[in-house]
Design an enzyme around this catalytic site. Sequence first.
Site, short mmCIF file in Angstrom:
data_model
loop_
_atom_site.label_atom_id
_atom_site.label_comp_id
_atom_site.label_asym_id
_atom_site.label_seq_id
_atom_site.Cartn_x
_atom_site.Cartn_y
_atom_site.Cartn_z
N SER A 241 12.09 -62.25 7.26
CA SER A 241 11.40 -62.12 8.54
C SER A 241 10.40 -63.26 8.74
CB SER A 241 10.73 -60.74 8.58
OG SER A 241 10.25 -60.45 9.85
N ASP B 64 20.43 -56.21 13.91
CA ASP B 64 19.01 -56.58 13.82
C ASP B 64 18.43 -56.85 15.20
OD1 ASP B 64 16.53 -57.70 13.16
OD2 ASP B 64 17.33 -58.60 11.33
N HIS C 150 17.09 -55.12 10.47
CA HIS C 150 16.00 -55.90 9.89
C HIS C 150 15.55 -55.46 8.49
CE1 HIS C 150 13.34 -59.17 10.96
NE2 HIS C 150 12.31 -58.52 10.46
#
Length: 415
Positions: free
Chosen positions: A188, A358, A391
């Site tokens: 991320s 995601d 994610h």
Amino acid sequence: MAIKKMGLVFIATCFLGLIFEPGRAHGSTKSDLFMSHGSDLPVAQTPPLVGICESFVAVHGYPCKEFKVKTQDGYVLTLHRIPEGRVKGSGKIRQPVLLQHGILMDGMSWLLDSPDLSLGFVLADSGFDVWISNTRGTRWSRTHTSLDPINPAFWAWSWDELVEHDLPALFDFVHSQTGQKLDYVGHSLGTLMALASLSQGKLVDQLKSAALLSPIAYLSHMTTSIGQIAARSFIGEITIWFGLAEFNPIGEAVATFLKALCAYPGIDCYDLMSSFTGKNCCLNVSTIDLFLQYEPQSTSTKNLVHLAQTVRDGIIAKFDYGNSETNMKYYGQSKPPIYNMSSIPNDLPLFLSYGGQDALSDVRDVELLLDNLKFHDGDKLTVQYIKDFAHADFVMGGSAKKIVYDALIAFFNRW
Ligand SMILES: *[C@@H]1O[C@H](CO)[C@@H](O)[C@H](O)[C@H]1NC(C)=O
Ligand SMILES: *[C@@H]1O[C@H](CO)[C@@H](O)[C@H](O)[C@H]1NC(C)=O
């Protein structure tokens, strides 16, 4: 149900900083991050305050050591090292790898599943010398040579400063301790930090190869209704960021805000978690439980505003002070300088893994990034697309070991 709701609180807060109500968002002054938030939202239990090494690493039979690393702008970061796996090494030199977590998380992210499934342990058992970063402002990195977290000046940074100061300090430290070039894994925001650094030619001489999980660079395709509401609220960002300091995702201000958001037409709070991260395929309830007990972690509101600008503007640039005079003062130009992803050295080995579900690292945004990397040496770029992953699956998913980490380790070993 409680777990589901807390997950929702966390995920929602990931991007709620973008639309924070001015005046409410004074930082929490408590060092204890696990305060209840005084509403009908569920209350996180307060875990005992012992270090990651004692409570999460040594208990599984791994050696672990804690280091303090000072950044050039005075932050004191905690770095955890797992120098080898459960089976004592042969004395052979091990390849150092630095793990950089994402926003609202800390070094714990890599240790939340069982040792056979968590990347921090898996790498140690696969022959690596594992170094785990904790970004400024998170639980173990809330010290500064002259500023206290109570002081808003402690929070006057965005990911520009993580690129400028945190990563170089960590790289210098690990490099000086091991005398070797590093492998890097980012998740991320940890991917954006690396991409931005590399685009400026930073870290390059100390880096062997980099793995980017759920890469965040371009952000303009986040099309969830939450994302859109956030985007529309960006207008007030300059007036709000200035007085703001700590963004504590489990503080009272966020809980209050969340309630307001849930009343927003078109927002279905029951499904909020999925609408933020995408539908994570493979999270284990016990892992989520642990996550909720120890995370989420604070960041600066300025950092969230900067990310919001990336969503809004569709370019990857330094923090925008909102008017040409102030930008001129900081940058010597009226617009913030751009991080040019095409400037990343073409011969740097890169492993990139992204998920079809995601919602933060949207497939179209990743494709934009890949387009910027189109002149990358073919054999130096490994791209993995996992249809079912969202994610959080990349750090906490039970199947990440088999699907992602094994490929990542093979990639590192190839260089
Ligand atoms: C979840 O984690 C627990 C504890 O590590 C483990 O026993 C269980 O098999 C896991 N479940 C799944 C579905 O992975
Ligand atoms: C980015 O870098 C590439 C390659 O160096 C160059 O061709 C391109 O013009 C740059 N883009 C911008 C916006 O500066």
